[in-house]
Every structure is written in structure tokens, then in C-alpha cells.
Design a protein around this motif. Structure first.
Motif, mmCIF file in Angstrom:
data_model
loop_
_atom_site.group_PDB
_atom_site.id
_atom_site.type_symbol
_atom_site.label_atom_id
_atom_site.label_comp_id
_atom_site.label_asym_id
_atom_site.label_seq_id
_atom_site.Cartn_x
_atom_site.Cartn_y
_atom_site.Cartn_z
ATOM 1 N N ALA A 225 0.827 -1.208 0.000
ATOM 2 C CA ALA A 225 0.000 0.000 0.000
ATOM 3 C C ALA A 225 0.860 1.257 0.000
ATOM 4 O O ALA A 225 0.513 2.259 -0.644
ATOM 5 C CB ALA A 225 -0.930 0.000 1.212
ATOM 6 N N THR A 228 1.963 2.025 -3.523
ATOM 7 C CA THR A 228 0.901 2.726 -4.255
ATOM 8 C C THR A 228 0.798 4.173 -3.808
ATOM 9 O O THR A 228 0.573 5.079 -4.625
ATOM 10 C CB THR A 228 -0.444 2.008 -4.046
ATOM 11 O OG1 THR A 228 -0.379 0.699 -4.619
ATOM 12 C CG2 THR A 228 -1.587 2.779 -4.691
ATOM 13 N N LYS A 271 -6.371 6.236 2.151
ATOM 14 C CA LYS A 271 -6.408 5.360 0.976
ATOM 15 C C LYS A 271 -5.444 4.191 1.105
ATOM 16 O O LYS A 271 -5.850 3.033 0.939
ATOM 17 C CB LYS A 271 -6.130 6.174 -0.279
ATOM 18 C CG LYS A 271 -7.217 7.186 -0.615
ATOM 19 C CD LYS A 271 -6.825 8.078 -1.774
ATOM 20 C CE LYS A 271 -7.893 9.127 -2.042
ATOM 21 N NZ LYS A 271 -7.493 10.066 -3.118
ATOM 22 N N LEU A 275 -6.289 0.049 1.587
ATOM 23 C CA LEU A 275 -5.673 -1.024 0.802
ATOM 24 C C LEU A 275 -5.023 -2.052 1.707
ATOM 25 O O LEU A 275 -5.126 -3.263 1.484
ATOM 26 C CB LEU A 275 -4.622 -0.432 -0.148
ATOM 27 C CG LEU A 275 -5.130 0.363 -1.350
ATOM 28 C CD1 LEU A 275 -3.957 0.947 -2.123
ATOM 29 C CD2 LEU A 275 -5.973 -0.504 -2.261
ATOM 30 N N PHE A 337 -7.093 -4.953 -5.413
ATOM 31 C CA PHE A 337 -5.965 -4.102 -5.020
ATOM 32 C C PHE A 337 -5.436 -3.342 -6.231
ATOM 33 O O PHE A 337 -5.150 -2.138 -6.155
ATOM 34 C CB PHE A 337 -4.851 -4.957 -4.417
ATOM 35 C CG PHE A 337 -3.767 -4.160 -3.735
ATOM 36 C CD1 PHE A 337 -3.766 -4.009 -2.358
ATOM 37 C CD2 PHE A 337 -2.745 -3.577 -4.464
ATOM 38 C CE1 PHE A 337 -2.770 -3.273 -1.728
ATOM 39 C CE2 PHE A 337 -1.751 -2.844 -3.847
ATOM 40 C CZ PHE A 337 -1.760 -2.687 -2.472
ATOM 41 N N LEU A 340 -8.117 -0.609 -7.338
ATOM 42 C CA LEU A 340 -8.139 0.549 -6.438
ATOM 43 C C LEU A 340 -6.874 1.386 -6.597
ATOM 44 O O LEU A 340 -6.932 2.620 -6.554
ATOM 45 C CB LEU A 340 -8.287 0.078 -4.988
ATOM 46 C CG LEU A 340 -9.640 -0.526 -4.614
ATOM 47 C CD1 LEU A 340 -9.628 -1.010 -3.173
ATOM 48 C CD2 LEU A 340 -10.758 0.489 -4.810
ATOM 49 N N SER A 341 -5.734 0.726 -6.775
ATOM 50 C CA SER A 341 -4.494 1.472 -7.008
ATOM 51 C C SER A 341 -4.594 2.288 -8.286
ATOM 52 O O SER A 341 -4.169 3.454 -8.339
ATOM 53 C CB SER A 341 -3.305 0.509 -7.086
ATOM 54 O OG SER A 341 -3.118 -0.188 -5.859
#
Length: 374
Positions: A225, A228, A271, A275, A337, A340-341
Motif C-alpha cells: 500500500a 501505491t 487510501k 488497501l 488491489f 483501487l491502485s
């Protein structure tokens, strides 16, 4: 012990149950099976890689620590089962459960006090990470080599499935979300997808090199995360930072109290937190369900052999079903994942309303010129 190991032990106990109907059998089983130890061993990390179906032996891994007198490197087999190892003038061992450094390598001082050294050891999870990196790199290089040699030929079998996954993720998650920036961020997003997928699937395999619960470790998902987070903010455009530091809201929400900027900055960190927790909770939850279902067999067997035999069938059916579900969840969580990234990166590279208005105006002027010429 991993989940499949527990299922195999359950089958062996079910076969041997007619010979252990007396209370003596249930007592010995209850002494050998420690649910707490099994759960923490599966979800945690360790300095050796346990041998399949053998709880008392493990594949040794290198321990690398910096103690009070410098660097020390030795095999994890030297400190296995709580034994101490003297390297030069310093003694090391793995701290017991009653220590504040439980499960970690510690240095034993002259007065018997435990000192925590700088630990750079290749633990089970670290070794599994390296293995997953080599697997992903090998598969991608294999696919790239094939496409370079056969640019007009579609790969088949396993390599064809890999190419289908690449096409699906690029078209379905990356290109549809990032648009013209898709090729810029596709290498990172595709790497994240396949890396998470390989970690998820290898965690379902009982024998080496599988069995490490990587995505069920919050430290691993946190690092992913954070990657990202850095890609999102380092490559963000001016409009993104303008909306963060000086959003388009009434002035009293920005000055004298920066209410909205504080909320936007806080949102930058929620954010990656989402994640982290999403991937960790979903993967750990599947592992915990299978472990719990299997341990129910031993709990009921300790109460009554007949109840243990009946629970064996039910637990096995549900455990196998959950393992199949975990395979599906492995793909879904890797895709979520990645998606969303891609969304977070896309929001950080979104053009402002002024740019959109200028583009529409330029398009309208161009259309008028074309109409006039026609």
C-alpha cells in the motif's frame, strides 16, 4: 502447520479413530494438539521453514544479526527448539514466550539479560518473498521472450493463461481507469497484480516453497500500500496538489482554519490504510476459517470420540470448500488491489475543469473552422 497439513492430520486421525476410542486416545491427542500454537505458527513468521508433515524439524535459514561485538551469521538450526548458540564471545538464542522479545533472536549478556540485536535474518516470510519475486520475474520474462520471438503467434496452455490475465488486467482495470496514462503506469500495476496473486496462491500450498502466509501478514500488505501511496503522490499533477492544499470550496472552509485542506491531507493516508486492511483482512480471514474448522475436530475429539468422528466429515467438507473459495478470493483480492491502485493514481492525474473547458473550446473552434471550409 498450514491448513492442508491440518487436513491430512485429520484424515490420519479419522482412520485411526477405531483404535483410540478409549479415553487414553483422546488424552494423548489433546496433549499433542495445541490450537494456539498452530494458529500463531501459521499466521506468524519464523527463522526456519518447517518440513511438511513434521512439526519438530525445519529447513534452516540464515540468521544475520548485528550484536554488541559486530556482525554474526549462522544457521537457524543452531538455535532451534530454544537451544543457545555461542558465536565467538556472544551467545544467541530465540526468546521464549515469557520474554518481551518472544520468538525473536536475542543476545544473552553476561548477567543473563536479553539484548535485542539488529536483525537482518532471512526468515520464512522474507525467503517466501524472494521466491515469489523470482516466480513472477520468471513467468513475465518467459512470456516476453515468447512474444518477442513469435510476435504474430498466440501462446498456449499455461503461458496463454498468463497472457489472458495480462490482457484482462490491462484492458479491464488499467486502461479503462487511466486512459492515456495507462501505458505509463501499467508496468507497476501489472507487477502488483501478479505479485499479490502469486503470494496468495503459494500460501495455499503446503510443501516448500509454499505455505507462507504473506498477504495474511499486515506488514507485507502495508508495504504494498505504501508503494501505491508513493506512486500516487510522486507522479501526481498540479491540479491534484491544488485540490489537496487549496480545494475549490468556500473561503471560510480554508481560512483562517484550514478545515478542508486538513481533511484532504488526512484522506491521502486513509487510501493506503484501506488497501492495507482490505487485503490483509480478507486473506487472513480465509486462513483463519479453515484452521478453525479443522481444529474443531480435535476439540470435539477431546470431549467424545464419537463427536470427533462426526465432526471430521463436516469439517473436511467445509475445509475443502473454503480452500476452493480461497483460490477464487486470491484472484479477486489481487484484482481489487490493482483496480483501487489504478483509481487512486487516476484521480491524482486527473485534469482540472479549466483544462477540460479549454479542450472543449478548442474542439468547438476546430469544428467551426471545418464547417466554414466545407
Amino acid at each position: 502447520m498450514t491448513r492442508i497439513k491440518l487436513i491430512i492430520i485429520t484424515l490420519l486421525l479419522a482412520i485411526a479413530s477405531p483404535l483410540t476410542r478409549a479415553g487414553e486416545g483422546t488424552d494423548s491427542a489433546s496433549k499433542k494438539i495445541d490450537p494456539k500454537e498452530i494458529i500463531f505458527e501459521h499466521l506468524g513468521d519464523r527463522y526456519g521453514w518447517e518440513v511438511p508433515f513434521d512439526h519438530h524439524h525445519s529447513i534452516p535459514l540464515p540468521i544475520i544479526v548485528i550484536g554488541t561485538d559486530g556482525l554474526h551469521c549462522f544457521s537457524s538450526a543452531r538455535v532451534e527448539h530454544g537451544q543457545a548458540y555461542k558465536d565467538g564471545n556472544v551467545t544467541f538464542r530465540i526468546a521464549g514466550e515469557d520474554s518481551e522479545y518472544a520468538g525473536k533472536v536475542v543476545e544473552i549478556a553476561a548477567d543473563g539479560k536479553e539484548i535485542k540485536p539488529l536483525d537482518f535474518s532471512i526468515t520464512k516470510n522474507v525467503c517466501a518473498l524472494f521466491i515469489c519475486v523470482f516466480i513472477v520475474a520468471g513467468i513475465m520474462l518467459w512470456l516476453a521472450t515468447f512474444l518477442r520471438k513469435h510476435p504474430y503467434k498466440a501462446p498456449r496452455k499455461g503461458l496463454g493463461g498468463v497472457e489472458a490475465c495480462v490482457t484482462f488486467i490491462y484492458n479491464g482495470a488499467v486502461k479503462s481507469t487511466l486512459g492515456p496514462n495507462a501505458r505509463r503506469f501499467a508496468p507497476y500495476l501489472l507487477t502488483v497484480f501478479f505479485f499479490i496473486l502469486v503470494m496468495n496462491l503459494t500460501g495455499l500450498v503446503v510443501i516448500f516453497p509454499g505455505g507462507a502466509n504473506l498477504t495474511g501478514n499486515i506488514a507485507v500488505t502495508l508495504v504494498l500500500a505504501v508503494c501505491t501511496f508513493f506512486v500516487t503522490n510522486v507522479f501526481a499533477n498540479k491540479h491534484y496538489w491544488k485540490e489537496i492544499l487549496w480545494p475549490d470550496v468556500p473561503l471560510w472552509l480554508k481560512c483562517p482554519l484550514p478545515i478542508m485542506p486538513v481533511i484532504e491531507i488526512f484522506g491521502m493516508f486513509t487510501k493506503p490504510a484501506a488497501l492495507t486492511v482490505r487485503l490483509f483482512a480478507n486473506m487472513m480471514g480465509g486462513h483463519m476459517i479453515v484452521i478453525t474448522l479443522t481444529l474443531l475436530i480435535f476439540i470435539f475429539s477431546a470431549i467424545n470420540p464419537v463427536a470427533g468422528g462426526a465432526s471430521t466429515v463436516v469439517s473436511l467438507i467445509f475445509s475443502i470448500f473454503m480452500l476452493l473459495i480461497d483460490v477464487l478470493v486470491s484472484f479477486i483480492q489481487a484484482y481489487v488491489f490493482t483496480l483501487l491502485s489504478a483509481i487512486f493514481i487516476g484521480l491524482a492525474n486527473e485534469e482540472g475543469h479549466e483544462k477540460e473547458k479549454e479542450a472543449r473550446t478548442a474542439k468547438e473552434i476546430g469544428e467551426k473552422i471545418v464547417d466554414a471550409l466545407v
